[in-house]
Structures are given as structure tokens and as C-alpha cells.
Design an enzyme around this catalytic site. Structure first.
Site, PDB file in Angstrom:
ATOM      1  N   LYS A  73      18.352 -14.709   9.052  1.00 60.59           N
ATOM      2  CA  LYS A  73      17.845 -13.351   8.818  1.00 60.59           C
ATOM      3  C   LYS A  73      18.865 -12.570   8.009  1.00 60.59           C
ATOM      4  CE  LYS A  73      14.161 -11.078  10.376  1.00 60.59           C
ATOM      5  NZ  LYS A  73      12.910 -11.766  10.723  1.00 60.59           N
ATOM      6  N   GLY A 119       2.312   0.772  15.417  1.00 58.66           N
ATOM      7  CA  GLY A 119       2.984   0.338  14.187  1.00 58.66           C
ATOM      8  C   GLY A 119       1.940   0.064  13.124  1.00 58.66           C
ATOM      9  N   TYR A 120       2.102   0.679  11.945  1.00 60.64           N
ATOM     10  CA  TYR A 120       1.065   0.526  10.924  1.00 60.64           C
ATOM     11  C   TYR A 120       1.684   0.152   9.580  1.00 60.64           C
ATOM     12  CZ  TYR A 120      -3.899   0.996   9.958  1.00 60.64           C
ATOM     13  OH  TYR A 120      -5.222   0.719   9.687  1.00 60.64           O
ATOM     14  N   GLY A 121       2.614  -0.802   9.623  1.00 62.10           N
ATOM     15  CA  GLY A 121       3.159  -1.370   8.386  1.00 62.10           C
ATOM     16  C   GLY A 121       2.273  -2.542   7.994  1.00 62.10           C
ATOM     17  N   ASN A 122       2.839  -3.505   7.285  1.00 65.19           N
ATOM     18  CA  ASN A 122       2.082  -4.663   6.815  1.00 65.19           C
ATOM     19  C   ASN A 122       1.313  -5.337   7.962  1.00 65.19           C
ATOM     20  OD1 ASN A 122       1.997  -7.739   6.476  1.00 65.19           O
ATOM     21  ND2 ASN A 122       2.193  -7.035   4.372  1.00 65.19           N
ATOM     22  N   ALA A 123       2.013  -5.655   9.050  1.00 67.15           N
ATOM     23  CA  ALA A 123       1.389  -6.414  10.143  1.00 67.15           C
ATOM     24  C   ALA A 123       0.313  -5.592  10.854  1.00 67.15           C
ATOM     25  CB  ALA A 123       2.450  -6.875  11.131  1.00 67.15           C
ATOM     26  N   GLY A 124       0.621  -4.365  11.242  1.00 63.95           N
ATOM     27  CA  GLY A 124      -0.307  -3.538  12.004  1.00 63.95           C
ATOM     28  C   GLY A 124      -1.565  -3.202  11.215  1.00 63.95           C
TER      29      GLY A 124
HETATM   30  N1  GLU Z   1      10.065 -11.870   8.197  1.00 68.49           N
HETATM   31  C1  GLU Z   1       9.041 -12.699   8.737  1.00 68.49           C
HETATM   32  C2  GLU Z   1       9.343 -13.074  10.179  1.00 68.49           C
HETATM   33  O1  GLU Z   1      10.028 -12.372  10.892  1.00 68.49           O
HETATM   34  C3  GLU Z   1       8.761 -13.898   7.859  1.00 68.49           C
HETATM   35  C4  GLU Z   1       9.934 -14.772   7.588  1.00 68.49           C
HETATM   36  C5  GLU Z   1       9.691 -15.802   6.494  1.00 68.49           C
HETATM   37  O2  GLU Z   1       8.594 -15.829   5.956  1.00 68.49           O
HETATM   38  O3  GLU Z   1      10.633 -16.524   6.193  1.00 68.49           O
HETATM   39  O4  GLU Z   1       8.839 -14.042  10.691  1.00 68.49           O
END
Ligand code: GLU
Length: 419
Positions: free
Chosen positions: A109, A221-226
Site C-alpha cells: 500500500k 460513504g459515497y466515493g467510488n465504492a459507495g
Molecule cells: N485500493 C484497492 C483495495 O484496497 C485496490 C487495490 C488494487 O487494485 O491493487 O483493494
């Protein structure tokens, strides 16, 4: 995102979860020690020219937690409160996420301490390039492959690929995933995290006998995922989304909010609050709503000892990383609430990232339907493995996910002669 006490420091939480799993699996002390610490981490400070002509130094991190099963993989976050301990925790969770989905990858990360809301597009581009210049020697398509995460997106990935390609003197699209389609992105990557979560939710509902076409849902949460979760819940299952929130507040509508309208409003005003046809409420009111499904798609430590008693949902869908603290986790389990744990639930993103790597390597691209089918198969299998392990050991779904994932990492470490 604080480095405070053991309850709020995400890395302390991640280490506690590893220790609990090591106890269940009766791992040796040396194996436990390898799992408890990141294998490598990079701390960088890099100069960036700002629009007013001054130079500012930005701090960034990249943590490669464990690469026993393959090159490390995981997103890059741009956030003002980023800390090394948050990145460490997230890189550990990536390790278990990749192993759980049986991807030939380890976990990593990255993070840069910055506030994208206060930066111009050109400053954002220079920060993206500056960060890659700083960590360029430590990443690569067969070493460590970053991707988007909180406040980073396909455009940022494109700048990063371009910077990396100029460092190594050739196009290297495979160094990042989550890229725009014309630069080697994969069809289906945009909504992959939410879609994967919806496949897991479908499996959970089937197991619990809940009819999702009649279910109500609240989304924190209303970003990409939400945001994608809201529209997919409607289109895939016909569920009713009754409340959503972002960092500025929550909105609700008993008869179901109009997801399209909320998306347009968010696009225009950069928040969901005050969207026409909705009533305002606090974020904590949202968590306490009497709904069938509560989707946690904001940041870490959203459900804690303080508010867990108020959760009434039957299923908690963890699209964010680390949204529930271990204390809250235990309470949810005792209350009989089914939690689909983060590194199972949100693994759709990295799974399609892996598909993107495969397509980049082959220079041959699949269509969206193929991606969806392959993602569905992986998520369905992983859910079934975790559910079976949870029943076999009589443990909650998160601990079961740890047992499956950590066993695979330990097996790879043993085969390599590390422990
Ligand atoms: N950031 C995303 C996660 O937390 C995707 C990570 C990726 O695609 O490498 O799973």
C-alpha cells in the site's frame, strides 16, 4: 487515521487480528513474527513546484508487507491525515485480500500526505509524478504494482504510468492498474470493488434466506465504492436504498432515494447533502437505521464501541478497508449480525486489477461480460470458503477469512523456506 491508542491505531488493530488468527492456527512463534511486521517500507520526502512558484515538500510512504505469494499489490491513497501506521495496516490487509481471492500476489500500500481538495489539477499531476520519481526504483510490474484508492483515480494512474515509463525508458503500462481504458485499463475495473461486494452480498443473502428485492439499504460513504454500490444494489437486485452519506452529512428517503438524482447532485455540489427529495440526517443516524443491509464504504474505524449498539441491520457489507474495530466486531457477532468482512467484501477491485495485469502482459483485452463472469466466480468461491470455515471453527466471518488467507501465505512461506 490516527496513530493514537491500540483501539484507534489501524496497525495495532491489524496486528491484533493476526495474533488472533495465529492462535487459532497454532502458528509457531517465528511464523507469527514474520506475519506481524511489514517486510519493507519506504519513507520519501519529495519536492513539488506549486502553482504560485514556491516549492513544497510532500511526505509519502510505500509499504510492501509480504511478498511470499508474488509481487506486492495495493493502492495509493492521497489523504491529509495519512500516517505510516495506516499504510502498514492497509498493506497487511492487502496481503490477506490477495491470498483470500487466490491471486498470485502479495500485499502492499502507498500513501501521500496531501489534501487533493486544496490542489489544482496541475499540482495534483506534479505530486503524482513526484511520488513515482521518489519510489520508482522500488516498484515494477513484477515487483510492486500500485492502483487507485482513497482520492486517487484513473487519471492519476495515467500520470504515474507515464512518469514510470520515462524513468525506465519504455512503455510499462503493467506497473499500475486501475488505468484509463486507452492506456491498458481493464473493462469492468471502475465499479469492480462495489460489484464484487454485491456478489458477496448476494451469496450472504442466499445463505441467510433474505430476499434482496425486498431489502432496504443504507450506505455510509459515497466515493467510488459507495456510489456504485447504490446503483448496483438497485439494478442487480431491486433493493431500496433509503439513505446515503458522505463526510458532510447524510440524506434519506423512506420510499427510496433516487440514486441518479443523488449522483447528479453530488457531481454538481460535490456532496450528497441537500439533494432534492431527501431529508437530512446525521451520519450516526444513518448507522442506526432499521435497514436490512448497512454498507460501510467510508474510511477505517467507522463502527466502534461507541456506536455499535445502535446497528440494526441484518447484514453489514464492508466495502471500506477496516471500517469496524475489533471490539465492535465482537458485538456485531454476538448480536447475530452477519458481517461480510472488508478483505473479502471489497476484494473485487484488486481482483479486476489482477485481470488487468494479465491482459497487459498478454496485450490482449477481454470484454466487460468476461470480466464480470470471472469476478463473480472468484467472489462466489471466496465467500463460500469463508462461510464454510466460519462454520467449521465456530468463528465470525472475519476470523474465518483470516484463517483461509493466512494459511495460504504461511504455506507459501514454508515452501520458500522462510519459516
Ligand atoms: N485500493 C484497492 C483495495 O484496497 C485496490 C487495490 C488494487 O487494485 O491493487 O483493494
Amino acid at each position: 487515521m490516527s496513530e493514537g491508542n491500540n483501539h484507534s491505531n489501524p496497525f495495532k488493530i491489524a496486528q491484533k487480528q493476526i495474533n488472533d488468527c495465529a492462535d487459532i492456527l497454532k502458528l509457531s512463534e517465528s511464523t507469527r513474527q514474520v506475519l506481524l511486521h511489514p517486510m519493507r517500507e519506504f519513507h520519501v520526502n519529495f519536492p513539488v513546484r506549486m502553482d504560485d512558484g514556491t516549492t513544497r515538500v510532500f511526505q509519502g510512504f510505500r509499504v510492501q508487507y509480504n511478498d511470499a505469494k508474488g509481487p506486492t499489490k495495493g493502492g495509493i491513497r492521497f489523504h491529509p491525515d495519512e500516517t505510516i501506521d495506516t499504510v502498514r495496516a492497509l498493506s497487511a490487509w492487502m496481503t490477506w485480500k490477495c491470498a483470500l481471492l487466490d491471486l498470485p500476489l502479495g500485499g502492499g500500500k502507498g500513501g501521500v500526505v496531501c489534501n487533493p481538495k486544496e490542489l489544482s489539477p496541475l499540482e495534483l499531476e506534479r505530486i503524482s509524478r513526484g511520488y513515482i520519481k521518489a519510489i520508482g526504483s522500488f516498484i515494477g510490474p513484477d515487483k510492486d504494482i500500485p492502483a487507485p484508492d482513497v482520492y486517487t483515480n484513473p487519471q492519476i494512474m495515467a500520470w504515474m504510468v507515464d512518469e514510470y515509463s520515462s524513468i525506465v525508458g519504455k512503455n510499462q503500462f503493467g506497473v499500475m492498474t486501475g488505468k484509463p481504458l486507452p492506456l491498458g485499463g481493464s473493462p469492468g475495473r471502475g465499479d469492480a470493488t462495489a460489484r464484487g461486494g454485491m456478489y458477496a452480498l448476494r451469496e450472504a443473502a442466499r445463505r441467510l434466506g433474505i430476499d434482496l428485492s425486498k431489502a432496504t439499504m443504507a450506505i455510509q460513504g459515497y466515493g467510488n465504492a459507495g456510489c456504485y454500490a447504490a446503483s448496483l444494489a438497485e439494478s442487480m437486485f431491486g433493493s431500496k436504498v433509503v439513505a446515503v452519506c458522505d463526510s458532510k452529512g447524510a440524506v434519506s428517503c423512506q420510499n427510496g432515494i433516487c440514486v441518479l438524482k443523488v449522483n447528479e447532485h453530488k457531481e454538481k455540489t460535490s456532496s450528497v447533502i441537500e439533494c432534492e427529495g431527501t431529508d437530512g440526517m446525521t451520519n450516526n443516524d444513518l448507522i442506526a437505521l432499521d435497514v436490512d443491509v448497512l454498507v460501510l464504504a467510508a474510511l477505517e474505524s467507522s463502527v466502534t464501541e461507541r456506536n455499535v449498539d445502535q446497528v440494526k441491520a441484518k447484514i453489514v457489507v464492508e466495502l471500506a478497508n477496516g471500517p469496524t474495530t475489533p471490539e465492535a466486531d465482537e458485538v456485531l457477532y454476538q448480536k447475530g449480525i452477519h458481517v461480510i468482512p472488508d478483505f473479502l467484501c471489497n476484494a473485487g477491485g484488486v481482483t479486476v486489477s489482477y485481470f488487468e495485469m494479465v491482459q497487459n502482459a498478454y496485450m490482449y483485452y477481454w470484454n466487460e461480460a468476461e470480466v464480470h463472469e470471472k469476478l463473480d466466480n472468484r467472489m462466489t468461491r471466496a465467500y463460500a470458503e469463508v462461510a464454510a470455515t466460519s462454520e467449521k471453527y465456530g468463528i465470525n466471518m472475519r476470523k474465518a477469512a483470516y484463517v483461509v488467507a493466512v494459511s495460504r501465505v504461511v504455506e507459501a512461506m514454508k515452501l520458500r523456506g522462510w519459516v
